[in-house]
Motif scaffolding. Sequence first.
Motif, PDB file in Angstrom:
ATOM      1  N   LEU A 187     -11.660   3.316  -1.871  1.00 54.03           N
ATOM      2  CA  LEU A 187     -10.508   4.216  -1.805  1.00 54.03           C
ATOM      3  C   LEU A 187     -10.192   4.686  -0.390  1.00 54.03           C
ATOM      4  CD1 LEU A 187     -10.566   6.906  -4.663  1.00 54.03           C
ATOM      5  CD2 LEU A 187      -8.658   5.431  -4.015  1.00 54.03           C
ATOM      6  N   SER A 188     -11.136   4.560   0.512  1.00 57.28           N
ATOM      7  CA  SER A 188     -10.964   5.163   1.846  1.00 57.28           C
ATOM      8  C   SER A 188      -9.740   4.603   2.579  1.00 57.28           C
ATOM      9  CB  SER A 188     -12.215   4.910   2.691  1.00 57.28           C
ATOM     10  OG  SER A 188     -13.271   5.702   2.219  1.00 57.28           O
ATOM     11  N   PRO A 189      -8.885   5.505   3.096  1.00 52.55           N
ATOM     12  CA  PRO A 189      -7.706   5.049   3.849  1.00 52.55           C
ATOM     13  C   PRO A 189      -8.096   4.156   5.024  1.00 52.55           C
ATOM     14  CG  PRO A 189      -7.483   7.366   3.292  1.00 52.55           C
ATOM     15  CD  PRO A 189      -8.873   6.976   2.889  1.00 52.55           C
ATOM     16  N   VAL A 190      -9.100   4.596   5.808  1.00 53.76           N
ATOM     17  CA  VAL A 190      -9.679   3.721   6.838  1.00 53.76           C
ATOM     18  C   VAL A 190     -11.120   3.491   6.417  1.00 53.76           C
ATOM     19  CG1 VAL A 190     -10.290   3.468   9.266  1.00 53.76           C
ATOM     20  CG2 VAL A 190      -8.166   4.644   8.624  1.00 53.76           C
ATOM     21  N   GLN A 191     -11.493   2.212   6.231  1.00 53.46           N
ATOM     22  CA  GLN A 191     -12.817   1.914   5.692  1.00 53.46           C
ATOM     23  C   GLN A 191     -13.853   1.721   6.786  1.00 53.46           C
ATOM     24  OE1 GLN A 191     -11.241  -1.421   3.390  1.00 53.46           O
ATOM     25  NE2 GLN A 191     -11.718  -0.324   1.509  1.00 53.46           N
ATOM     26  N   VAL A 192     -13.400   1.204   7.905  1.00 56.22           N
ATOM     27  CA  VAL A 192     -14.324   0.886   8.993  1.00 56.22           C
ATOM     28  C   VAL A 192     -13.666   1.252  10.316  1.00 56.22           C
ATOM     29  CG1 VAL A 192     -15.491  -1.004  10.206  1.00 56.22           C
ATOM     30  CG2 VAL A 192     -15.396  -1.018   7.699  1.00 56.22           C
ATOM     31  N   LYS A 193     -14.458   1.851  11.199  1.00 59.76           N
ATOM     32  CA  LYS A 193     -13.944   2.130  12.543  1.00 59.76           C
ATOM     33  C   LYS A 193     -14.869   1.434  13.543  1.00 59.76           C
ATOM     34  CE  LYS A 193     -11.000   5.495  13.798  1.00 59.76           C
ATOM     35  NZ  LYS A 193     -10.488   6.838  13.662  1.00 59.76           N
ATOM     36  N   ILE A 194     -14.261   0.648  14.421  1.00 57.88           N
ATOM     37  CA  ILE A 194     -15.057  -0.070  15.412  1.00 57.88           C
ATOM     38  C   ILE A 194     -15.001   0.696  16.723  1.00 57.88           C
ATOM     39  CG2 ILE A 194     -15.364  -2.276  16.600  1.00 57.88           C
ATOM     40  CD1 ILE A 194     -13.802  -3.561  14.267  1.00 57.88           C
ATOM     41  N   LEU A 195     -16.187   0.962  17.297  1.00 53.93           N
ATOM     42  CA  LEU A 195     -16.263   1.751  18.524  1.00 53.93           C
ATOM     43  C   LEU A 195     -16.887   0.910  19.633  1.00 53.93           C
ATOM     44  CD1 LEU A 195     -17.746   5.021  16.896  1.00 53.93           C
ATOM     45  CD2 LEU A 195     -15.338   4.425  17.196  1.00 53.93           C
ATOM     46  N   PRO A 196     -16.071   0.346  20.513  1.00 52.37           N
ATOM     47  CA  PRO A 196     -16.646  -0.393  21.650  1.00 52.37           C
ATOM     48  C   PRO A 196     -17.226   0.602  22.651  1.00 52.37           C
ATOM     49  CG  PRO A 196     -14.239  -0.399  21.757  1.00 52.37           C
ATOM     50  CD  PRO A 196     -14.606   0.301  20.486  1.00 52.37           C
ATOM     51  N   ILE A 197     -18.450   0.328  23.137  1.00 54.38           N
ATOM     52  CA  ILE A 197     -19.130   1.279  24.027  1.00 54.38           C
ATOM     53  C   ILE A 197     -18.360   1.448  25.329  1.00 54.38           C
ATOM     54  CG2 ILE A 197     -21.268   1.692  25.341  1.00 54.38           C
ATOM     55  CD1 ILE A 197     -22.814   0.515  23.027  1.00 54.38           C
ATOM     56  N   THR A 198     -17.901   0.339  25.898  1.00 52.62           N
ATOM     57  CA  THR A 198     -17.075   0.422  27.119  1.00 52.62           C
ATOM     58  C   THR A 198     -15.841  -0.451  26.924  1.00 52.62           C
ATOM     59  OG1 THR A 198     -18.109  -1.498  28.119  1.00 52.62           O
ATOM     60  CG2 THR A 198     -19.127   0.653  28.583  1.00 52.62           C
ATOM     61  N   SER A 199     -14.912  -0.334  27.859  1.00 48.36           N
ATOM     62  CA  SER A 199     -13.651  -1.064  27.703  1.00 48.36           C
ATOM     63  C   SER A 199     -13.832  -2.576  27.835  1.00 48.36           C
ATOM     64  CB  SER A 199     -12.612  -0.552  28.690  1.00 48.36           C
ATOM     65  OG  SER A 199     -13.087  -0.757  29.997  1.00 48.36           O
ATOM     66  N   GLU A 200     -14.974  -3.007  28.452  1.00 47.16           N
ATOM     67  CA  GLU A 200     -15.207  -4.464  28.533  1.00 47.16           C
ATOM     68  C   GLU A 200     -15.457  -5.073  27.159  1.00 47.16           C
ATOM     69  OE1 GLU A 200     -18.422  -3.778  31.344  1.00 47.16           O
ATOM     70  OE2 GLU A 200     -16.752  -2.420  31.840  1.00 47.16           O
TER      71      GLU A 200
END
Lengths: 580, 580
Positions: free
Chosen positions: B484-497
């Motif tokens: 049901l979650s509107p956003v199920q997964v969030k990806i967090l890159p540690i740095t912009s590279e």
Amino acid sequence: MNDLQKKRHTFAHLLAAAVLKLYPDARPTIGPPTDNGFYYDFAFSTPITDADLKKIEKQMKKTINTWETMEVRVVSEEEARAQFKDNKYKTELIDGIVAADQEITFYTAGDFTDLCEGGHAAEPKKELDMKAFTLASLAGAYWRGDENNDQLTRIYGYAFNTKEELDAFMVMREEAKKRDHRKLGKELDLFTTSDVVGSGLPLLTEKGAVLRRVLERFIVDEEIKRGYKHVYTQDMAKVELYEKSGHYPYYKDSMYAPIDVDGERFMLRPMTCPHHFELFSSKPHSYRDLPLRYAEIAKLYRYEQSGELSGLMRVRSFNLADAHIFCADPEQAGSEISSALDLIDFVAEKFGLTMGEDYWYSLSLGDRTDDKKYFKDEAAWDTAEDILRNVLEKRDCHYVENEGEAAFYGPKIDIQMKNVLGKEDTAFTVQYDFVMPKRFDLKYKNASGEDQECVVVHRSSIGALERIIAFLIERYAGAFPFWLSPVQVKILPITSEIDDYAFEVKKELEKVGVRVDVDNDSETLGKRIRSAQKEKVPYMLVVGKEEVENKTVTVRARDNQEQIKLTIDEFISNYCTNLI
Amino acid sequence: MNDLQKKRHTFAHLLAAAVLKLYPDARPTIGPPTDNGFYYDFAFSTPITDADLKKIEKQMKKTINTWETMEVRVVSEEEARAQFKDNKYKTELIDGIVAADQEITFYTAGDFTDLCEGGHAAEPKKELDMKAFTLASLAGAYWRGDENNDQLTRIYGYAFNTKEELDAFMVMREEAKKRDHRKLGKELDLFTTSDVVGSGLPLLTEKGAVLRRVLERFIVDEEIKRGYKHVYTQDMAKVELYEKSGHYPYYKDSMYAPIDVDGERFMLRPMTCPHHFELFSSKPHSYRDLPLRYAEIAKLYRYEQSGELSGLMRVRSFNLADAHIFCADPEQAGSEISSALDLIDFVAEKFGLTMGEDYWYSLSLGDRTDDKKYFKDEAAWDTAEDILRNVLEKRDCHYVENEGEAAFYGPKIDIQMKNVLGKEDTAFTVQYDFVMPKRFDLKYKNASGEDQECVVVHRSSIGALERIIAFLIERYAGAFPFWLSPVQVKILPITSEIDDYAFEVKKELEKVGVRVDVDNDSETLGKRIRSAQKEKVPYMLVVGKEEVENKTVTVRARDNQEQIKLTIDEFISNYCTNLI
């Protein structure tokens, strides 16, 4: 008026002449050319019937022999009034011409004279091909289109340059009749109407509902894939919302009367834009959020005169695949418009439509001299029109330009489609808007942290679901492609002993999402095959003892005598692909 | 009135006594017990504030010492009027009692006397636990609830038998406040409102729209699997339709005013039934077609007073997962009702609800003596009630019986649910109808070829989408299950590279239908993790150099410190299952 239209107009006069010969007390009123012929409205003292049309046609063919020329003459008010003293309709027309201080002209051919503005074949007998016309039908019509006036009898005719053209048109018309979505909608049990529900408010049966659900999910999923945010706003709002947007004065006549709730006036919405603007304004935005694409399958209500209503094509309530894209600047708007056209081309391809043949673009520009109809801002119009033209120039597409067809808030690209009768119509639009962002104060924080006004793109991708369903019914003549078919597969057990196996096969197909029915009626197999063909079900699976033993099905396509034996898995992997 | 309610009523008197001690020119009006305490409405000469509540509470604790007993006395009209000659509200109450020819009673404790019908603790000082109450809040209220009358000040209090009960209630209240769907709806950006759209007409943002779309597709697909035919009917119809169904007189006050179209009156529909009946009647039916289950996500409009409106729970327009099942006879209706309850249990399990704890059934029977409220047909009521009782008896379920709660057309089963405050409410119903088939002439050809009347089952499976969304927000405190979650997964890159890899992972997840965002804001990783937790996103995928090299992701659940390294495929197959 081109030559063909002049001929058609002349046919209308000829019709009036023939009617007066046969019915001397009939009163002719007006008779213009149409897209495929002409009509003339008469006040008859006693009603005529379809059976009389042949007689009138015959008289027209006789009368033409005396129509060597068509003469025009400017006449005085007195002469005009004297000539038509017994015809109150023509007298009323004369009143109008006199009031407008225009010349009164009479057109005479043979012994028939009509009050007319002109546009005729100069030598009717020589120019009119009497094999290239036919009287088509009778209809009721009100004098000057106003239902408070006298009811008249309208006689329609078709007319072309040659008999070949007429024949070709009649063939196409027959085909169009067969494909008429109202006729097929009934035959295929796709939609119905109810007197106590009301005109222009069709009900979708379970089969028609499949068409809508499949189309809706197809377009919603495709839009989400392309970065649209689908939202749900309300179908009604306070009148203030449409006053704020400035739509109210333009749409008032096509909106339903307000509903009073606790002393506040609510209206059924005729458009989605102000709803999406309110949603946008409910929180602050940064340039990083843009472009922000709000999309919705939005139910809209527009008042249409009951005479205009037609099946699913012209209705009083419809569901528009709508979107509003909030852009940082004109350049971003240009790129978003281009992406919107990509989506439209993708959808058109899905329906097998060919650019330039079945559909094309029309660039609608503003008429800058018309301050009433168009928002005054020369620079903004220049920028917007350049951007739209550039977008179109860069694409491999067919487009035309039309001045004075823009929305009041900016130029637009109309998506033009041709229906089965070859008639062109605007299916939906992509619009550039630099006015609403001011009215609704649609702003975002730019990279320097300052407030900046958005540019808004209004667009549809597929138009109104009701209308596209009507269009697709006619395009496919009800034989929808597999992915759209309300029933995709029908299983026909040869005898009742095979029923269990038939339902087993059904279960297997349902597992992969196929819409499948079993027809185990007590009818013969032949009858059941014909019935499935009439329903235009893409595949019939005939199953008998042999199929049970080998765990196979005998596949028969709706448009094909050929039969192929396959295992259930083979049928699924070869035929049940492209489920959407 | 039970003992606790009597105590609460006594607390209300005590509140009035304390107020009069502190504000001698205040005028008490009425003060009843409530579900969790009491209130009393006063006319103050100068407004009081929340800060004054402590002072009043203190005075109550002083006054109670003089309240050994609560004495009742029947008084004459003269004495009553003399006692309250300076209080126009009490005088008005006396007018009413006199007009109704009832006894006037005074209740006295200590030196405080109130006009009252009774229901009190006999020995207040002994019975009332002064640690088990608290004054809660101030609110405006109109005299007799009518906005044309004087505005009064209402003081609310909570009161229980013991301090422990009060403390437990206050904890639950705090929790409920945190879970309030209006508060979470704002924090999680699920829905919003607009003054120019109107009260009770919430707009679903892109995230709230996911909840609705997922729930809608879930229930539509599940119903189709179970043999329902989903259709689309109209949200408005002529008044005649609701007159024909007999709903109009019952629903008139909760319907919006009619809209005039071409001299005909149209109404926004308050219920779906007559629309489905018209669809059923549009073609003939055989016993072989039955049971025929028409279902629809039907938009309904009901007028609610603005004071009643609340977030998504009480709105003026909602979408009901509705269905009408046309049955051949009462037995078939029984079996269909049982299947409808199967579906409801299935849905409840999906939401993690436990029968008998979170929800249960209530069998609502007709009061046969009330001919006005209930259709007269003893035999039909007997049959219908037996069938419903049998269905419930045969199931492993909790149910209660309630007489006089049926619909006017037959008995029903109410699905009762408990909200986070423990408050019970009817979520939706399954109804047996033997009246509408007569009004709409709902017939089919039976096996002998004769016309026979249907029995109709009205039912919902999930109730109104708006309401179930509100319920689920509170139930899950916004931390929705994965599907049901509107956003199920969030990806967090540690740095912009790492951005490129982050978007690569996003693409892989989108391919299998996961709703996924990349948060590559310039904030620290810690801040971005906290922000994803605040948004209650089920899984965060942290990606850095090591993850790029090994083509992995580091998975972190929203409610867990633990981190697990997985390949993308492993994450998909272990965590992204049960997508609906």
